[in-house]
Design an enzyme around this catalytic site. Structure first.
Site, PDB file in Angstrom:
ATOM      1  N   ASN A 593       5.837   0.748  -0.383  1.00 22.89           N
ATOM      2  CA  ASN A 593       6.769  -0.376  -0.453  1.00 22.89           C
ATOM      3  C   ASN A 593       6.225  -1.680  -0.997  1.00 22.89           C
ATOM      4  OD1 ASN A 593       9.043   1.011   0.897  1.00 22.89           O
ATOM      5  ND2 ASN A 593       7.633   1.035   2.632  1.00 22.89           N
ATOM      6  N   TYR A 594       4.913  -1.843  -1.009  1.00 23.30           N
ATOM      7  CA  TYR A 594       4.380  -3.159  -1.370  1.00 23.30           C
ATOM      8  C   TYR A 594       3.441  -3.181  -2.568  1.00 23.30           C
ATOM      9  CZ  TYR A 594       6.371  -4.946   2.918  1.00 23.30           C
ATOM     10  OH  TYR A 594       7.256  -5.321   3.896  1.00 23.30           O
ATOM     11  N   LEU A 595       2.852  -2.029  -2.887  1.00 21.21           N
ATOM     12  CA  LEU A 595       1.851  -2.045  -3.954  1.00 21.21           C
ATOM     13  C   LEU A 595       2.478  -1.646  -5.274  1.00 21.21           C
ATOM     14  CD1 LEU A 595      -1.047  -0.359  -1.982  1.00 21.21           C
ATOM     15  CD2 LEU A 595      -0.564  -2.788  -2.286  1.00 21.21           C
TER      16      LEU A 595
END
Length: 636
Positions: A593-595
């Site tokens: 979800n974030y990288l």
DNA sequence: GCAGAGACTTGAGGGAAGCGGC
DNA sequence: GCCGCTTCCCTCAAGTCTCTGC
């Protein structure tokens, strides 16, 4: 028409694959297609001059790639504007509708429920709900008062008059036989024969084939969750006031279907009607219903591997990259605001500092009937402690609160003196339960952020800082001469730095200690084997010096064995480090979800690490766009 | 400007599947 | 081929943020 993610350059649609650019040039109604090997293109002019570039042998594609990528932002903006204007998410959508939970199968007559020591025959409705509780008897939930109280209240609602009159005290209920029965069934399922397993698998695959896909704008796409949630007891996380309440069984009459008007409309089960059939192409869900416990709308949506979700994902990371371009200015500004005369602005500036530095979530306000968790804007005085000095560090703020999913956030952070002084001011004359930022909420904050940069919200900082940290850590930790296993350890360490930043915790896996012990034993025995092999090599070399070809061959073989053992030991040691460092940290959430996946793809390409070592099949499907798009030179 | 609804993303847990060692 | 451990993948709760109506 095009499954790969594409860019638009001049009048051309350019699809960037690993080794080729697929270019379609539009001229009136005509489309001319080129497939160009990347190594053979010097500049964009080459592409437009000839469609026979494969014969040319001019190295370097950098110019073309950069030119194309430079235009990405412009193109994306246009796409966003187009989509915003129309609000259209799709033009054609067809699907078969959701799969309902299997109907309730009554318990065998031999399974008795007892009340106050006496056998009581329950009505099917009451028995089903009792079964939900019986199944969970070994779970921690059934030791909680709130859970029991909510369950009992809802259970009594489905009982008939007679049952309601008789069963008045949960303490007197005996669900043990139900519990034993469900355990037995579970055990039986585990021990299914090969044939049974195969049959079950085939049935499941057939179901997925029929209901697991939809047609959207000419593409067959996987649906994320085509099965409706089965009835059961609500398992809220943390101290949720609604835990134990009955989640009711869904019928067609609860479900809203969303699809194209001119598509084959899904058929409800016979004798039933859908709640509504809607044709809204400004939303992405296929079906929805309102769940009865929290009164929230739930959806059936596409799988993350779909084009629609992939595009949104891409936009998310492009947005975070845009933040990178103005982050210094934003930081300067909020630092200036620490001195503002207006309390509201000071609070906003300190909150921004926390969101930026610590990757805290925004922290929306919550209702009374939800678990008491907080984020940045909803922090209360009781959630922080201020220390002028702590363990040789000055101006330390100790955060201790429950965040999303009631996961504890504990962090001792040295902060700027001005932040510290501001916090002291914000806390003046307040009690523990008072809001730390009493002049701020997420709406005010996000309104301000969107003024600083279009589409900037608190969430974007988390994405930005996570991806930025990964890029920095990979640069710092990766060594070109390392073995593949060492490079992967470096990657996992970079990923871990992000997971720590985002506070992605997990409970220590069951049997972690035991598995570590086993690994240590393995390492010890490998070390012994190496010692033994070293002795053997020494002897063999001595014999080979004066011996025949055969002895030399034996010595070589022993040397190779020793080398192999050493490599195996190194791998085991790396595995030990990795596993131990990962004990309480979950890497999956940040990775998913974030990288920015292009960072990982580029790293793999640059350091010759197979992408399969970083992403499993599902992740590769989700990040197909990034795998096709990013070259080794990509930087976040 | 605020609240509530709606839409969508993020998140940990747990069961199933897969894999390696014996 | 079995067993036990790891990884994968699904589930569904819990967030964020936008939109709408007053």
């Amino acid at each position: 028409m095009f499954r790969k993610l594409s860019l638009v350059y001049k009048n051309s649609l350019i699809i960037n694959c690993i080794n080729h650019l697929h270019i379609s040039e539009f001229s009136g109604n005509n489309v001319v297609r080129y497939k160009v090997r990347l190594k053979c293109v010097k500049s964009t002019n080459d592409v437009h001059k000839s469609n026979n570039l494969r014969k040319r042998n001019v190295p370097l594609v950098k110019n073309l790639n950069e030119n194309v990528l430079e235009r990405t932002t412009t193109v994306m903006k246009r796409w966003e504007e187009e989509k915003k204007d129309e609000g259209v998410k799709w033009k054609f959508l067809e699907h078969k509708g959701p799969v309902f939970a299997p109907p309730y199968e009554p318990l065998p007559k031999s399974v008795k429920f007892k009340y106050n020591g006496k056998v009581v025959e329950l009505s099917p409705e009451a028995e089903e709900v009792a079964g939900f509780y019986g199944k969970m008897l070994d779970h921690d939930y059934t030791t909680k008062d709130v859970f029991n109280k909510n369950f009992f209240k809802d259970w009594r609602k489905v009982m008939n008059e007679e049952e309601r009159e008789l069963i008045t005290d949960l303490q007197k209920c005996d669900f043990n036989q139900m519990n034993a029965y469900y355990k037995e069934v579970s055990e039986k399922n585990k021990n299914r024969s090969k044939e049974e397993k195969k049959e079950l698998k085939e049935k499941n695959e057939a179901l997925i084939k029929e209901y697991g896909f939809c047609i959207i704008d000419g593409h067959k796409e996987k649906i994320g969750n085509f099965r409706l949630e089965p009835p059961g007891l609500f398992r809220g996380r943390g101290e949720h006031p609604k835990m134990g309440k009955l989640k009711k069984r869904l019928n067609a009459e609860d479900i809203i279907i969303n699809c194209s008007q001119d598509s084959n409309i899904p058929k409800p089960p016979s004798g039933h009607k859908w709640k509504e059939v809607r044709h809204s192409n400004t939303v992405t869900w296929l079906a929805s219903w309102t769940e009865n416990v929290q009164n929230q709308v739930k959806y059936i949506m596409l799988n993350p591997s779909s084009k629609l979700k992939g595009e949104k994902d891409w936009q998310k990371y492009e947005n975070a990259r845009r933040l990178h371009k103005c982050i210094n200015k934003i930081r300067d500004d909020y630092q200036k605001d620490w001195k503002s005369k207006e309390m509201k602005i000071r609070q906003r500036a300190v909150a921004m500092y926390f969101i930026d530095k610590l990757a805290l979530r925004a922290g929306n306000e919550k209702d009374e009937d939800q678990a008491d968790t907080v984020g940045c804007c909803s922090l209360r005085v009781e959630h922080i402690e201020l220390h002028e000095k702590k363990d040789d560090k000055e101006y330390v703020v100790v955060f201790d609160f429950l965040g999303k999913d009631s996961i504890r956030y504990y962090n001792e952070v040295p902060v700027e003196k001005r932040v510290f002084k501001n916090l002291t001011l914000f806390m003046e004359n307040k009690k523990g339960g008072d809001d730390l930022f009493d002049r701020l909420n997420t709406m005010i904050l996000n309104k301000h952020l969107s003024d600083l940069m279009p589409n900037l919200t608190a969430k974007v900082f988390r994405t930005y800082n996570a991806s930025w940290t990964l890029q920095q850590q990979l640069d710092k930790l990766t060594n070109e001469d390392d073995s593949e296993a060492e490079k992967i350890l470096s990657y996992n360490r970079a990923n871990r730095a992000v997971a720590i930043l985002c506070n992605h915790q997990r409970s220590v896996p069951k049997g972690h200690e035991k598995s570590m012990e086993k690994l240590k034993e393995k390492i010890d025995s490998k070390r012994d084997a190496i010692k033994d092999a070293e002795r053997q090599v020494k002897d063999a070399v001595r014999e080979a010096k004066h011996g025949s070809v055969k002895e030399k061959f034996v010595a070589d073989k022993k040397k190779k064995l020793l080398q192999r053992l050493k490599e195996q030991l190194a791998k085991l040691e790396i595995q030990e480090t990795d596993r131990d460092e990962n004990k309480t940290i979950a890497l999956g959430t940040s990775k998913l979800n974030y990288l920015d996946p292009r960072i990982s793809v580029a790293w793999c390409k640059k350091y010759d690490v197979p992408i399969e070592k970083i992403y499993n099949k599902t992740q590769r499907d989700k990040f197909r766009w990034a795998i096709d798009m990013a070259g080794p030179e990509y930087r976040f």
